[in-house]
Scaffold this active site. Structure first.
Site, PDB file in Angstrom:
ATOM      1  N   ASP A 151       5.836   2.964   6.774  1.00 19.89           N
ATOM      2  CA  ASP A 151       5.933   2.284   5.473  1.00 19.89           C
ATOM      3  C   ASP A 151       6.214   3.272   4.339  1.00 19.89           C
ATOM      4  O   ASP A 151       7.065   3.020   3.478  1.00 19.89           O
ATOM      5  CB  ASP A 151       4.634   1.516   5.163  1.00 19.89           C
ATOM      6  CG  ASP A 151       4.426   0.324   6.074  1.00 19.89           C
ATOM      7  OD1 ASP A 151       5.223   0.148   7.010  1.00 19.89           O
ATOM      8  OD2 ASP A 151       3.480  -0.435   5.840  1.00 19.89           O
ATOM      9  N   SER A 191       0.841  -1.205   0.000  1.00 18.39           N
ATOM     10  CA  SER A 191       0.000   0.000   0.000  1.00 18.39           C
ATOM     11  C   SER A 191       0.873   1.250   0.000  1.00 18.39           C
ATOM     12  O   SER A 191       0.568   2.240  -0.676  1.00 18.39           O
ATOM     13  CB  SER A 191      -0.936   0.015   1.202  1.00 18.39           C
ATOM     14  OG  SER A 191      -0.208   0.014   2.414  1.00 18.39           O
TER      15      SER A 191
END
Ligand SMILES: Nc1ncnc2c1ncn2[C@@H]1O[C@H](COP(=O)(O)OP(=O)(O)O)[C@@H](O)[C@H]1O
Ligand SMILES: C[C@@](O)(CCOP(=O)(O)O)CC(=O)O
Ligand SMILES: [Mg+2]
Length: 398
Positions: free
Chosen positions: A205, A147
Protein backbone atom coordinates in the site's frame (compact mmCIF):
# COMPACT_ATOMS: atom_id res chain seq x y z
CA UNK A 1 13.54 27.96 17.80
CA UNK A 2 14.50 25.46 15.10
CA UNK A 3 13.58 26.48 11.54
CA UNK A 4 11.63 23.93 9.52
CA UNK A 5 10.17 23.84 6.02
CA UNK A 6 6.43 24.16 5.56
CA UNK A 7 4.63 22.18 2.86
CA UNK A 8 1.44 20.71 1.47
CA UNK A 9 1.71 17.13 0.21
CA UNK A 10 -0.73 14.52 -1.08
CA UNK A 11 -0.72 10.77 -1.75
CA UNK A 12 -3.24 8.50 -3.48
CA UNK A 13 -5.26 5.60 -2.15
CA UNK A 14 -5.12 2.23 -3.90
CA UNK A 15 -7.12 -0.76 -5.01
CA UNK A 16 -5.59 -4.22 -4.88
CA UNK A 17 -6.62 -6.17 -7.99
CA UNK A 18 -5.25 -9.47 -6.67
CA UNK A 19 -3.02 -10.65 -3.83
CA UNK A 20 -4.30 -8.95 -0.66
CA UNK A 21 -3.32 -10.95 2.45
CA UNK A 22 -1.28 -13.42 0.37
CA UNK A 23 1.18 -10.55 -0.20
CA UNK A 24 1.81 -10.40 3.57
CA UNK A 25 3.06 -13.99 3.25
CA UNK A 26 5.45 -13.40 0.39
CA UNK A 27 3.11 -13.82 -2.60
CA UNK A 28 2.63 -11.51 -5.60
CA UNK A 29 0.09 -8.67 -5.48
CA UNK A 30 -1.11 -6.36 -8.25
CA UNK A 31 -2.22 -2.94 -7.05
CA UNK A 32 -3.17 0.34 -8.64
CA UNK A 33 -3.48 3.91 -7.38
CA UNK A 34 -6.85 5.70 -7.30
CA UNK A 35 -7.86 9.25 -8.08
CA UNK A 36 -8.82 9.75 -4.41
CA UNK A 37 -6.08 11.35 -2.30
CA UNK A 38 -5.05 12.28 1.22
CA UNK A 39 -3.71 15.83 1.71
CA UNK A 40 -1.45 17.03 4.51
CA UNK A 41 -0.37 20.53 5.43
CA UNK A 42 2.60 21.07 7.74
CA UNK A 43 2.87 24.52 9.31
CA UNK A 44 5.76 25.83 11.39
CA UNK A 45 4.63 27.60 14.59
CA UNK A 46 6.28 29.40 17.49
CA UNK A 47 3.89 28.17 20.16
CA UNK A 48 6.24 25.55 21.61
CA UNK A 49 3.58 22.98 20.77
CA UNK A 50 3.23 20.07 18.40
CA UNK A 51 -0.34 19.75 17.13
CA UNK A 52 -2.23 17.32 14.92
CA UNK A 53 -5.63 17.92 13.32
CA UNK A 54 -7.32 14.90 11.77
CA UNK A 55 -10.88 15.99 10.98
CA UNK A 56 -11.73 12.72 9.11
CA UNK A 57 -11.44 10.87 12.40
CA UNK A 58 -12.42 13.70 14.71
CA UNK A 59 -9.01 13.90 16.34
CA UNK A 60 -7.49 17.24 17.37
CA UNK A 61 -4.52 17.05 19.73
CA UNK A 62 -1.78 19.37 20.98
CA UNK A 63 1.16 18.70 23.26
CA UNK A 64 3.98 20.84 24.67
CA UNK A 65 7.13 19.98 22.78
CA UNK A 66 8.91 19.50 26.13
CA UNK A 67 6.28 16.96 27.23
CA UNK A 68 6.82 14.88 24.09
CA UNK A 69 10.61 15.21 24.14
CA UNK A 70 11.03 13.06 27.27
CA UNK A 71 9.31 10.12 25.52
CA UNK A 72 12.41 9.65 23.40
CA UNK A 73 14.53 6.77 24.75
CA UNK A 74 17.87 8.32 25.88
CA UNK A 75 19.92 5.59 24.21
CA UNK A 76 18.55 6.39 20.77
CA UNK A 77 20.48 8.13 18.03
CA UNK A 78 19.23 8.66 14.47
CA UNK A 79 17.23 5.63 13.36
CA UNK A 80 18.94 3.58 10.66
CA UNK A 81 16.91 0.35 10.52
CA UNK A 82 13.66 1.28 8.79
CA UNK A 83 12.41 -2.32 8.51
CA UNK A 84 11.58 -2.64 12.20
CA UNK A 85 9.98 -0.40 14.79
CA UNK A 86 11.87 0.61 17.93
CA UNK A 87 9.96 -1.43 20.57
CA UNK A 88 10.98 0.90 23.42
CA UNK A 89 9.67 4.01 21.65
CA UNK A 90 6.44 2.22 20.66
CA UNK A 91 5.91 1.12 24.29
CA UNK A 92 6.43 4.63 25.64
CA UNK A 93 4.14 6.14 23.01
CA UNK A 94 1.41 3.57 23.65
CA UNK A 95 1.46 4.46 27.34
CA UNK A 96 1.38 8.15 26.42
CA UNK A 97 -1.52 8.03 23.93
CA UNK A 98 -3.43 5.33 25.81
CA UNK A 99 -3.04 2.38 23.46
CA UNK A 100 -1.18 0.24 25.99
CA UNK A 101 -3.99 -2.27 26.56
CA UNK A 102 -4.35 -3.32 22.95
CA UNK A 103 -6.64 -0.35 22.37
CA UNK A 104 -6.26 -0.14 18.60
CA UNK A 105 -8.79 2.55 17.94
CA UNK A 106 -8.67 4.78 14.89
CA UNK A 107 -7.51 7.86 16.73
CA UNK A 108 -4.82 6.11 18.80
CA UNK A 109 -3.26 4.47 15.74
CA UNK A 110 -3.12 7.70 13.75
CA UNK A 111 -1.66 9.60 16.72
CA UNK A 112 0.88 6.88 17.41
CA UNK A 113 2.04 6.82 13.78
CA UNK A 114 2.47 10.60 13.79
CA UNK A 115 4.34 10.84 17.10
CA UNK A 116 6.55 7.89 16.20
CA UNK A 117 7.70 9.54 12.96
CA UNK A 118 7.97 13.01 14.51
CA UNK A 119 10.16 11.77 17.37
CA UNK A 120 12.23 9.42 15.24
CA UNK A 121 13.03 12.16 12.75
CA UNK A 122 13.58 15.07 15.13
CA UNK A 123 14.07 13.45 18.55
CA UNK A 124 17.87 13.37 18.54
CA UNK A 125 18.04 17.19 18.28
CA UNK A 126 15.79 20.12 19.07
CA UNK A 127 12.10 19.31 18.56
CA UNK A 128 10.34 21.80 16.26
CA UNK A 129 7.03 23.43 17.10
CA UNK A 130 4.59 22.61 14.30
CA UNK A 131 1.00 21.85 13.29
CA UNK A 132 0.05 19.01 10.96
CA UNK A 133 -3.45 18.93 9.42
CA UNK A 134 -4.71 16.07 7.28
CA UNK A 135 -7.77 15.69 5.10
CA UNK A 136 -8.60 12.68 2.95
CA UNK A 137 -11.02 12.04 0.11
CA UNK A 138 -10.69 8.33 0.95
CA UNK A 139 -13.02 6.49 3.28
CA UNK A 140 -11.02 5.59 6.41
CA UNK A 141 -10.59 1.90 7.22
CA UNK A 142 -12.41 0.63 4.12
CA UNK A 143 -9.70 -1.19 2.15
CA UNK A 144 -8.58 1.66 -0.10
CA UNK A 145 -5.26 2.21 1.64
CA UNK A 146 -6.13 5.29 3.69
CA UNK A 147 -3.57 4.23 6.30
CA UNK A 148 -0.83 4.10 3.68
CA UNK A 149 -1.81 7.42 2.07
CA UNK A 150 -1.72 8.96 5.57
CA UNK A 151 1.66 7.38 6.36
CA UNK A 152 3.15 8.44 3.02
CA UNK A 153 2.00 12.04 3.55
CA UNK A 154 3.42 12.08 7.10
CA UNK A 155 6.74 10.66 5.91
CA UNK A 156 7.07 13.07 2.99
CA UNK A 157 6.14 16.18 4.99
CA UNK A 158 8.24 15.36 8.06
CA UNK A 159 11.28 14.31 5.99
CA UNK A 160 10.95 17.51 3.98
CA UNK A 161 10.52 19.63 7.12
CA UNK A 162 13.63 18.07 8.65
CA UNK A 163 15.70 18.73 5.52
CA UNK A 164 16.35 15.00 4.95
CA UNK A 165 14.85 15.41 1.47
CA UNK A 166 14.67 18.60 -0.59
CA UNK A 167 11.57 20.72 -1.23
CA UNK A 168 11.17 19.89 -4.94
CA UNK A 169 8.66 22.64 -5.80
CA UNK A 170 10.08 25.43 -7.98
CA UNK A 171 8.60 28.90 -7.62
CA UNK A 172 6.64 28.65 -10.87
CA UNK A 173 5.42 25.07 -10.37
CA UNK A 174 2.10 23.93 -8.93
CA UNK A 175 2.99 20.33 -8.20
CA UNK A 176 6.25 18.44 -8.08
CA UNK A 177 7.55 14.98 -7.24
CA UNK A 178 10.76 13.79 -5.65
CA UNK A 179 13.61 11.87 -7.31
CA UNK A 180 13.79 8.09 -7.04
CA UNK A 181 16.20 8.09 -4.07
CA UNK A 182 14.00 10.49 -2.07
CA UNK A 183 10.89 8.44 -2.94
CA UNK A 184 12.64 5.36 -1.58
CA UNK A 185 13.28 7.15 1.70
CA UNK A 186 9.67 8.37 1.89
CA UNK A 187 8.47 4.82 1.19
CA UNK A 188 10.66 3.36 3.96
CA UNK A 189 9.39 5.85 6.53
CA UNK A 190 5.80 5.36 5.39
CA UNK A 191 6.32 1.64 5.99
CA UNK A 192 7.01 2.48 9.64
CA UNK A 193 3.63 4.20 9.87
CA UNK A 194 2.01 1.16 8.27
CA UNK A 195 3.76 -1.11 10.79
CA UNK A 196 2.08 0.84 13.58
CA UNK A 197 -1.35 0.77 11.92
CA UNK A 198 -1.33 -2.72 10.29
CA UNK A 199 0.87 -4.67 12.71
CA UNK A 200 2.52 -6.70 9.95
CA UNK A 201 2.17 -4.84 6.63
CA UNK A 202 3.45 -6.16 3.33
CA UNK A 203 4.44 -2.69 2.13
CA UNK A 204 2.34 -2.82 -1.05
CA UNK A 205 0.00 0.00 0.00
CA UNK A 206 2.72 2.49 0.88
CA UNK A 207 4.55 1.61 -2.36
CA UNK A 208 1.46 2.53 -4.41
CA UNK A 209 0.96 5.69 -2.32
CA UNK A 210 4.58 6.65 -3.01
CA UNK A 211 4.94 5.75 -6.71
CA UNK A 212 1.35 5.72 -7.97
CA UNK A 213 0.32 3.86 -11.16
CA UNK A 214 -0.04 0.09 -11.31
CA UNK A 215 2.56 -2.12 -9.74
CA UNK A 216 3.52 -5.68 -9.06
CA UNK A 217 4.74 -6.25 -5.52
CA UNK A 218 6.60 -9.30 -4.30
CA UNK A 219 8.43 -9.56 -0.96
CA UNK A 220 9.32 -5.88 -0.88
CA UNK A 221 10.28 -5.78 -4.57
CA UNK A 222 8.32 -3.14 -6.45
CA UNK A 223 7.96 -3.42 -10.20
CA UNK A 224 5.97 -0.66 -11.93
CA UNK A 225 3.81 -1.96 -14.78
CA UNK A 226 4.20 0.75 -17.34
CA UNK A 227 2.07 -0.91 -20.03
CA UNK A 228 -1.42 -1.64 -18.78
CA UNK A 229 -4.76 -1.47 -20.59
CA UNK A 230 -7.32 1.08 -19.54
CA UNK A 231 -9.61 -0.70 -17.08
CA UNK A 232 -13.08 0.46 -16.05
CA UNK A 233 -13.67 -0.30 -12.41
CA UNK A 234 -16.64 0.20 -10.13
CA UNK A 235 -15.82 0.73 -6.46
CA UNK A 236 -18.34 -0.18 -3.79
CA UNK A 237 -18.00 0.67 -0.12
CA UNK A 238 -20.23 -1.62 1.94
CA UNK A 239 -19.58 0.76 4.85
CA UNK A 240 -19.09 -2.22 7.16
CA UNK A 241 -16.26 -1.07 9.44
CA UNK A 242 -13.19 -3.23 9.91
CA UNK A 243 -9.56 -3.02 10.91
CA UNK A 244 -6.76 -4.20 8.67
CA UNK A 245 -4.67 -5.08 11.72
CA UNK A 246 -7.33 -7.45 13.08
CA UNK A 247 -7.92 -9.11 9.67
CA UNK A 248 -4.21 -9.62 8.95
CA UNK A 249 -3.87 -11.25 12.38
CA UNK A 250 -6.94 -13.44 11.69
CA UNK A 251 -5.40 -14.79 8.46
CA UNK A 252 -2.14 -15.49 10.29
CA UNK A 253 -4.02 -17.49 12.95
CA UNK A 254 -5.73 -19.53 10.26
CA UNK A 255 -2.40 -20.26 8.56
CA UNK A 256 -0.98 -21.40 11.90
CA UNK A 257 -4.00 -23.61 12.54
CA UNK A 258 -4.18 -25.20 9.06
CA UNK A 259 -0.75 -24.65 7.50
CA UNK A 260 -0.95 -27.21 4.71
CA UNK A 261 -4.50 -26.20 3.72
CA UNK A 262 -3.82 -22.46 3.65
CA UNK A 263 -0.45 -22.75 1.90
CA UNK A 264 -2.10 -24.08 -1.23
CA UNK A 265 -4.68 -21.29 -1.12
CA UNK A 266 -1.94 -18.64 -0.89
CA UNK A 267 -0.05 -20.31 -3.76
CA UNK A 268 -3.20 -20.25 -5.85
CA UNK A 269 -3.65 -16.51 -5.18
CA UNK A 270 -0.05 -16.02 -6.27
CA UNK A 271 -0.82 -17.83 -9.54
CA UNK A 272 -3.94 -15.67 -10.00
CA UNK A 273 -1.87 -12.46 -9.68
CA UNK A 274 0.70 -13.79 -12.17
CA UNK A 275 -1.99 -14.90 -14.64
CA UNK A 276 -3.75 -11.55 -14.33
CA UNK A 277 -0.49 -9.72 -14.98
CA UNK A 278 0.12 -11.84 -18.09
CA UNK A 279 -3.37 -11.20 -19.44
CA UNK A 280 -3.06 -7.44 -18.81
CA UNK A 281 0.23 -7.42 -20.68
CA UNK A 282 -1.29 -9.38 -23.59
CA UNK A 283 -4.08 -6.82 -23.74
CA UNK A 284 -1.51 -4.08 -24.41
CA UNK A 285 0.24 -5.92 -27.26
CA UNK A 286 -2.60 -7.60 -29.13
CA UNK A 287 -6.18 -6.62 -29.95
CA UNK A 288 -8.34 -6.87 -26.83
CA UNK A 289 -10.90 -9.66 -27.10
CA UNK A 290 -13.87 -10.81 -25.08
CA UNK A 291 -11.77 -13.80 -24.02
CA UNK A 292 -9.30 -11.51 -22.21
CA UNK A 293 -12.19 -10.15 -20.18
CA UNK A 294 -13.63 -13.63 -19.59
CA UNK A 295 -10.35 -14.69 -18.02
CA UNK A 296 -10.08 -11.52 -15.89
CA UNK A 297 -13.63 -12.15 -14.62
CA UNK A 298 -12.94 -15.78 -13.75
CA UNK A 299 -9.80 -14.76 -11.87
CA UNK A 300 -11.87 -12.31 -9.84
CA UNK A 301 -14.40 -15.02 -8.96
CA UNK A 302 -11.77 -17.58 -7.97
CA UNK A 303 -9.90 -15.05 -5.82
CA UNK A 304 -13.07 -13.96 -4.04
CA UNK A 305 -13.67 -17.61 -3.07
CA UNK A 306 -10.09 -17.88 -1.79
CA UNK A 307 -10.51 -14.73 0.31
CA UNK A 308 -13.65 -16.28 1.82
CA UNK A 309 -11.61 -19.39 2.65
CA UNK A 310 -9.04 -17.17 4.38
CA UNK A 311 -11.85 -15.89 6.59
CA UNK A 312 -11.95 -12.28 5.38
CA UNK A 313 -15.33 -12.30 3.63
CA UNK A 314 -18.50 -10.65 4.90
CA UNK A 315 -22.22 -11.03 4.09
CA UNK A 316 -22.22 -7.46 2.72
CA UNK A 317 -19.46 -8.44 0.28
CA UNK A 318 -21.50 -11.53 -0.72
CA UNK A 319 -24.38 -9.16 -1.46
CA UNK A 320 -22.10 -7.03 -3.66
CA UNK A 321 -21.00 -10.12 -5.63
CA UNK A 322 -24.58 -11.36 -6.01
CA UNK A 323 -26.07 -8.02 -7.10
CA UNK A 324 -23.36 -7.41 -9.68
CA UNK A 325 -23.39 -11.00 -11.00
CA UNK A 326 -27.11 -10.63 -11.71
CA UNK A 327 -25.99 -7.92 -14.18
CA UNK A 328 -23.25 -10.14 -15.60
CA UNK A 329 -20.52 -8.29 -13.67
CA UNK A 330 -17.84 -9.82 -11.46
CA UNK A 331 -16.67 -8.49 -8.09
CA UNK A 332 -14.24 -9.24 -5.32
CA UNK A 333 -13.31 -7.55 -2.07
CA UNK A 334 -10.28 -5.28 -2.18
CA UNK A 335 -7.84 -4.58 0.67
CA UNK A 336 -8.23 -6.40 3.94
CA UNK A 337 -11.91 -7.37 3.50
CA UNK A 338 -14.18 -8.19 6.45
CA UNK A 339 -16.43 -5.41 5.08
CA UNK A 340 -15.04 -2.27 3.52
CA UNK A 341 -14.75 -2.03 -0.27
CA UNK A 342 -15.05 -4.28 -3.28
CA UNK A 343 -14.13 -3.81 -6.94
CA UNK A 344 -16.27 -4.72 -9.93
CA UNK A 345 -14.72 -5.07 -13.38
CA UNK A 346 -16.67 -3.35 -16.15
CA UNK A 347 -16.20 -4.50 -19.72
CA UNK A 348 -15.53 -1.91 -22.43
CA UNK A 349 -18.90 -2.76 -23.97
CA UNK A 350 -20.81 -2.63 -20.65
CA UNK A 351 -23.65 -0.27 -21.40
CA UNK A 352 -23.85 2.86 -19.29
CA UNK A 353 -27.50 2.03 -18.50
CA UNK A 354 -26.33 -1.29 -16.98
CA UNK A 355 -23.69 0.57 -14.97
CA UNK A 356 -26.25 3.09 -13.75
CA UNK A 357 -28.83 0.49 -12.67
CA UNK A 358 -26.12 -1.55 -10.95
CA UNK A 359 -24.94 1.52 -9.06
CA UNK A 360 -28.52 2.28 -8.05
CA UNK A 361 -29.16 -1.27 -6.82
CA UNK A 362 -25.97 -1.17 -4.76
CA UNK A 363 -26.95 2.20 -3.31
CA UNK A 364 -30.31 0.65 -2.41
CA UNK A 365 -28.32 -1.85 -0.31
CA UNK A 366 -27.01 1.21 1.57
CA UNK A 367 -23.60 0.95 -0.08
CA UNK A 368 -21.62 3.83 -1.61
CA UNK A 369 -20.81 3.09 -5.25
CA UNK A 370 -19.02 4.97 -7.99
CA UNK A 371 -17.05 4.39 -11.21
CA UNK A 372 -13.45 5.31 -10.57
CA UNK A 373 -10.45 6.22 -12.61
CA UNK A 374 -7.22 4.47 -11.74
CA UNK A 375 -3.52 5.21 -12.04
CA UNK A 376 -3.24 8.60 -10.28
CA UNK A 377 0.23 10.05 -9.50
CA UNK A 378 2.15 9.02 -6.39
CA UNK A 379 3.19 11.36 -3.56
CA UNK A 380 3.37 15.00 -4.59
CA UNK A 381 4.12 18.37 -3.12
CA UNK A 382 1.64 21.15 -3.90
CA UNK A 383 1.49 24.89 -4.15
CA UNK A 384 -1.73 26.07 -2.46
CA UNK A 385 -3.06 26.96 -5.93
CA UNK A 386 -3.00 23.31 -7.01
CA UNK A 387 -5.17 22.10 -4.13
CA UNK A 388 -8.96 22.06 -4.62
CA UNK A 389 -10.50 25.00 -2.82
CA UNK A 390 -12.67 23.00 -0.44
CA UNK A 391 -9.73 20.82 0.64
CA UNK A 392 -7.45 23.83 1.08
CA UNK A 393 -10.19 25.45 3.17
CA UNK A 394 -10.23 22.44 5.51
CA UNK A 395 -6.42 22.31 5.78
CA UNK A 396 -6.22 26.06 6.50
CA UNK A 397 -8.92 25.93 9.14
CA UNK A 398 -6.46 24.88 11.83
N1 LIG B 1 -7.36 10.80 6.93
C1 LIG B 1 -6.89 10.19 8.01
N2 LIG B 1 -6.67 10.88 9.13
C2 LIG B 1 -6.20 10.24 10.21
N3 LIG B 1 -5.93 8.92 10.29
C3 LIG B 1 -6.14 8.20 9.22
C4 LIG B 1 -6.62 8.79 8.03
N4 LIG B 1 -6.72 7.82 7.12
C5 LIG B 1 -6.33 6.67 7.74
N5 LIG B 1 -5.97 6.88 8.98
C6 LIG B 1 -5.48 5.86 9.95
O1 LIG B 1 -5.51 4.62 9.29
C7 LIG B 1 -6.41 3.70 9.94
C8 LIG B 1 -7.14 2.86 8.92
O2 LIG B 1 -6.24 1.95 8.38
P1 LIG B 1 -6.61 0.52 7.87
O3 LIG B 1 -7.33 -0.25 8.93
O4 LIG B 1 -5.37 -0.05 7.34
O5 LIG B 1 -7.67 0.78 6.71
P2 LIG B 1 -7.43 1.32 5.22
O6 LIG B 1 -5.96 1.51 5.05
O7 LIG B 1 -7.95 0.24 4.34
O8 LIG B 1 -8.24 2.54 5.06
C9 LIG B 1 -7.35 4.58 10.73
O9 LIG B 1 -7.83 3.86 11.87
C10 LIG B 1 -6.42 5.73 11.14
O10 LIG B 1 -5.68 5.39 12.28
C1 LIG C 1 -4.52 -7.09 3.64
C2 LIG C 1 -3.37 -6.30 3.02
O1 LIG C 1 -2.79 -7.09 1.99
C3 LIG C 1 -3.86 -5.00 2.39
C4 LIG C 1 -4.58 -4.10 3.36
O2 LIG C 1 -5.08 -2.94 2.71
P1 LIG C 1 -6.07 -1.95 3.47
O3 LIG C 1 -5.40 -1.46 4.71
O4 LIG C 1 -7.31 -2.74 3.81
O5 LIG C 1 -6.34 -0.83 2.50
C5 LIG C 1 -2.34 -6.04 4.11
C6 LIG C 1 -0.98 -5.57 3.61
O6 LIG C 1 -0.62 -5.85 2.45
O7 LIG C 1 -0.26 -4.96 4.40
MG1 LIG D 1 -4.42 0.18 5.55
Amino acid sequence: MMHIRECIVSAPGKAILHGEHAVVHGKVALAVSLNLRTYLKLKATNTGKVCINLPNIDTFLCWDVSEVKHLMPCSRGKQMDLKHLDPELVKRLREFVGGANGNFDTSNMATLAFLYMYLSLFGSGELPSLTVSVWSELPTGAGLGSSAAYSVCLAAALLCASGAIPAPLKEWEHTARWCQEDLELINSWAFQGEMIIHGNPSGVDNAVGTWGGMLRFLAGRIIPLSRVPLLRILLTNTKVPRSTKVLVARVKDKINKFPTILTTVLDSVDAISCTCERVLLEMTCEPITGEHYNVLEELIDINQHHLNVMGVGHPALDTLCRVTLAKGLHSKLTGAGGGGCGITLLRPETDSSVVQTTIQELKDCDFDCWETSIGGPGVQVHSPLSVKEDILGILNRY
